[in-house]
Design a protein around this motif. Structure first.
Motif, short mmCIF file in Angstrom:
data_model
loop_
_atom_site.label_atom_id
_atom_site.label_comp_id
_atom_site.label_asym_id
_atom_site.label_seq_id
_atom_site.Cartn_x
_atom_site.Cartn_y
_atom_site.Cartn_z
N GLY A 16 9.04 4.46 -9.58
CA GLY A 16 9.24 3.06 -9.24
C GLY A 16 8.53 2.66 -7.96
O GLY A 16 7.49 3.21 -7.59
N LEU A 17 9.13 1.72 -7.28
CA LEU A 17 8.55 1.20 -6.03
C LEU A 17 8.74 2.23 -4.92
O LEU A 17 9.86 2.66 -4.65
CB LEU A 17 9.22 -0.12 -5.67
N VAL A 18 7.67 2.62 -4.27
CA VAL A 18 7.78 3.62 -3.20
C VAL A 18 7.38 3.05 -1.84
O VAL A 18 7.52 3.72 -0.82
CB VAL A 18 6.90 4.85 -3.51
N GLY A 19 6.92 1.82 -1.80
CA GLY A 19 6.57 1.20 -0.53
C GLY A 19 6.29 -0.27 -0.73
O GLY A 19 5.83 -0.68 -1.80
N ALA A 20 6.61 -1.07 0.27
CA ALA A 20 6.35 -2.51 0.17
C ALA A 20 6.36 -3.11 1.56
O ALA A 20 6.88 -2.51 2.52
CB ALA A 20 7.40 -3.19 -0.71
N GLY A 21 5.79 -4.27 1.67
CA GLY A 21 5.78 -4.94 2.96
C GLY A 21 5.04 -6.26 2.88
O GLY A 21 4.62 -6.69 1.81
N LEU A 22 4.91 -6.89 4.02
CA LEU A 22 4.19 -8.16 4.11
C LEU A 22 2.93 -7.99 4.95
O LEU A 22 2.78 -6.99 5.68
CB LEU A 22 5.07 -9.23 4.77
N TRP A 23 2.05 -8.94 4.86
CA TRP A 23 0.91 -8.99 5.76
C TRP A 23 0.66 -10.44 6.13
O TRP A 23 0.82 -11.35 5.33
CB TRP A 23 -0.33 -8.35 5.13
#
Lengths: 92, 162
Positions: A16-23
């Motif tokens: 599944g999702l292993v990392g996320a963030g904004l920029w």
């Protein structure tokens, strides 16, 4: 005029999702989940999925609206049958 | 993968990357863009696909309604991390003062947000991790080099393939 987006993102990855963030403003912010009223011309999000299958398929279902976030969500949700039909036809 | 193809209309950009975290180069001046070949394209009414050479990813786009669509990205595991990038302000140029527009920013999640000085807020984004699914909400001012002058959509681009 404002444009609203509602998107649902899913993956075939077992992890599944292993990392996320904004920029925004030319910098990346891992783990940050919300940014309001960004006045620059640089803003977005990223989602990193575990690439641990034979292939990893990431699907984005999106609806847009000129009215509201709820309307954008409704646009995304109401198209389920049509989406399945065309995906079956062209993306077996 | 920005559907309108024109740097305007406040389009939301979606792109595949082979980097676990975007680099400065990726998020600067649309640096995430990819080389592709027209020879790998397929198109039918409501469907388009192409292979993103730079990111070793198959991209497929389906029109699922007037205001809805589905993207599908297939990542080769031998080519690195599978990352999806959403560009909320893909076509927004520069902010402009609220006083010049008379507009007020809309609420993203039902509550009013504070303006950032005299700069008009152009975009907001939020995502929620629901396990195997991520939900994203975003709002952007429809303002580019063309439509930004009036804040309205003044026409459409239509491409027809026979």
């Amino acid at each position: 005029m404002w444009v609203y987006l509602h998107a649902k993102i899913s993956s075939t990855s077992p992890s599944g999702l292993v990392g996320a963030g904004l920029w925004y403003d030319g910098a990346v912010y891992p783990g940050q989940t919300q940014r309001d009223n960004e006045a620059s011309n640089s803003i977005g999000a990223y989602f990193n999925f575990g690439n641990d299958g034979n292939t990893t398929v990431v699907t984005v279902e999106a609806g847009i609206s000129f009215v509201s976030p709820d309307h954008a969500r409704a646009n995304q949700e109401v198209q389920e049958d049509w989406k399945k039909e065309i995906l079956t036809q062209f993306c077996p | 993968m920005v559907g309108a193809g024109l740097g305007d209309w406040a389009t939301f950009g979606v792109m595949a990357l082979r980097s676990a975290v975007p680099t400065t180069a990726h998020i600067t001046r649309h640096g995430y863009r990819s080389e592709h070949s027209h020879e790998t394209e397929e198109q039918y009414p409501g469907y388009y696909s192409t292979y993103l050479i730079t990111h070793s990813t198959l991209a497929e786009l389906v029109a699922a309604g007037t205001h809805a669509g589905v993207h599908r990205y297939t990542f080769d595991p031998a080519s690195g991390p599978a990352t999806l990038l959403i560009d909320v302000a893909h076509s927004v140029s520069v902010p402009f003062p609220t006083a010049a527009t008379g507009l007020t920013p809309p609420p993203l999640h039902g509550k009013k947000k504070k303006n950032d000085g005299d700069q008009f807020p152009t975009a907001s984004i939020k995502y929620t991790n629901l396990g195997n699914v991520v939900e994203v909400d975003a709002v952007v001012l429809n303002k580019g080099s063309l439509t930004g002058r009036n804040g309205v959509v003044s026409g459409y681009l239509v491409e027809t393939r026979l």
